[in-house]
Design an enzyme around this catalytic site. Sequence first.
Site, PDB file in Angstrom:
ATOM      1  N   SER A 552      79.566 102.791  -8.124  1.00 51.92           N
ATOM      2  CA  SER A 552      78.940 104.028  -9.144  1.00 51.92           C
ATOM      3  C   SER A 552      80.305 104.233 -10.501  1.00 51.92           C
ATOM      4  CB  SER A 552      79.282 105.273  -7.938  1.00 51.92           C
ATOM      5  OG  SER A 552      78.346 106.505  -8.320  1.00 51.92           O
ATOM      6  N   HIS A 668      71.401 106.320  -3.959  1.00 55.88           N
ATOM      7  CA  HIS A 668      72.351 105.710  -4.819  1.00 55.88           C
ATOM      8  C   HIS A 668      73.211 104.883  -3.922  1.00 55.88           C
ATOM      9  CE1 HIS A 668      75.047 105.899  -7.678  1.00 55.88           C
ATOM     10  NE2 HIS A 668      76.270 106.767  -6.902  1.00 55.88           N
TER      11      HIS A 668
END
Length: 696
Positions: A552, A668
């Site tokens: 991320s 994610h």
Amino acid sequence: MPVTSPWPTEADPFLSLESLDDPAAAAWVEAQNARTRTAWQGGARFEALRKRLAEAYLPRERPVIPSRWQAWAYDLWEDESNPKGLWRRALWADWRAGKPQWQTLIDFDALGQAEGVAWVCAGLDILYPDGDRALIQLSDGGADAVTVREFDLERRVFVDSAEGGFVIPKEGKHTISWIDRDTAYVGWDNGRRSLTRSGYPREVRRWMRGTRLADAPVVFRGEFDDISIEADYDPIEKRHDVVRSIDFFDAYNYRLDEQGAWQQYDVPEHVAIGAWQGWLLLEPRLDWACGGVTHPGGALLAIREDAFLAGERTMTALFTPTPVTSACDWTNTKQYLVMSWLDDVQSRTMLWQAQCEDGAWTWHARTFPARADSQVEVSPIEDTLNDEVFVDVDDYLQPPEYWLTDLAKDDLQDWELLDRWPTQFDAAPLTVVRSHALSADGTRVPFTMIGPRAALEGSARKPAPCLLTAYGGFAIPLMPQYLAGDGIGWLEQGGIVAVAHIRGGGEYGTAWHVQAQTEHRQRSFDDFIAVAEQLAADGYTRAAQLGIKGGSNGGLLVAACMVQRPELFGAVLSEVPLLDMQRYPLLHAGASWLDEYGDPEDPAEARALAAYSPYHRVRAGVPYPPSLFTTSTSDDRVHPGHARKMVARMQEQGHANVWYLENTEGGHGPGSDALERADYDALVFRFLWTTLAGTW
């Protein structure tokens, strides 16, 4: 004079890869996946590692530490047959006696198979005090978007809309919470007009059972430029609250007064507000001058709510940060406020109790025991009943331990061991060493190394393959946790793991974060580069053996450092990254991060973004290290287009040793369950060992 844009004027040649429903983009992904899996997946050693990782992530014998809800113990059990999980319950007394009789409530794997959707449980909210209904949020493949269903715990069935159940069948970034048995607060993702710029609900509706959600009245509405709006009813405190997040870090807080009107608290937007037993607990993110006193950012302040509303501003400081502490978190049991923070990246916990004598309130503190070099997390078990807490003890090399104690006891050392996670790798030859590097501006940057004693201790060490990671964003700290996967796939084979506590993170409080925010982002990269250089200078590793990984914001970090200093690294793993810093606010939830990174439309901030944006800074003819970029089609937080475009550009520039992997599920993350994660991690370890050590 007109301002010259730092961004390219020509059209983005890989823009089509941002499309999630374009057959050509899907074909590109399929071809890239096939290339990567052919190179790094398969073979006897890979299968053995994948199997061992799967057994480590879902061991047959492992602790069951349930949550408590009144008389019941609830647990989401996962195993090889049920990787998405069984939601189940048993009587708490039976579980404490070691003889739980588990009732299966929802089999998420069976539900997904029956409906042809890879359902992942994204949220469970049991109705208080009734306990016979729950609101279930279901995510397809681990995405942030969810559907909502009501569940009858006694009949063990979903309550459909024809029966008056609370059901939101269309996926969206909805929020929902109980008010009472027949009413709920809902943040409804009903398309663009109902959403903020960041893609989250901007309206709160009060939904009555048996009515259409579209007819539910809007009781609060935010602005389009807000991040999100969320309402909540606390049945214990008997209070209705709204949090209107105006950026990623700051919010306006509202309460519902006796006349049914929302009243905003008179505090700056950077001051977070919580409530407990008639107290307001205030947490300024930045320094706050109030009542003749300047409270430092990261403090925790207490004041009686009725006094605050009457204009009083004299507060009790329950926590005052220092240059080496993080901000604090708090929770509560029935009688105690439980406050936790990091002191030089070591966990600390304090217990507070307020007492009133002759109308005057005083706070009394007790220090909860710490464990050296371990993370100790204290979690209330059922704060409506008593002061019992779970105590989780975690570190890099020893399996997590789960204890139970009662904060009402005089002896806070009196813990009852409930269970330990099984040992997954041999830690006897391993050790943990802390060191520091000096960043470009002279800032001292701590880092932690985990690896063989022979590699980390003494002056006769030989350079070893090293995997360096960091995060460095959003004020999030990296704390010790058991390295089950890295222990099996890396440490046991003689590798070193290094964790850098760089600026942008939350290890050392607000200032540590702010120093690398927006136009100062380069400091995070400088810190990481300094740690990499120090690892090599001290002989722990060398450039060809140094791999870097991050996910991320950490994926952005390692890609930016690769572009800036490619000669320092032997391999790069960039996971679910954001990489196009010109278009990031236009992709999925990107607009919510403007206060972290800056606005690419603002001339000054755009220059800083363009200076490090990996997608724009990567160049042909530069010898970059072997690189693997990974993402997920179902990631609706960081758009997979970032990683897709980066790989396409690098390959077009002639960089042959660039690889791409895009899982369908996982949201994610690397997978929607532990088995998918094991498959992913085995591929990653094969890539890293081959590129950094030439062995597999």
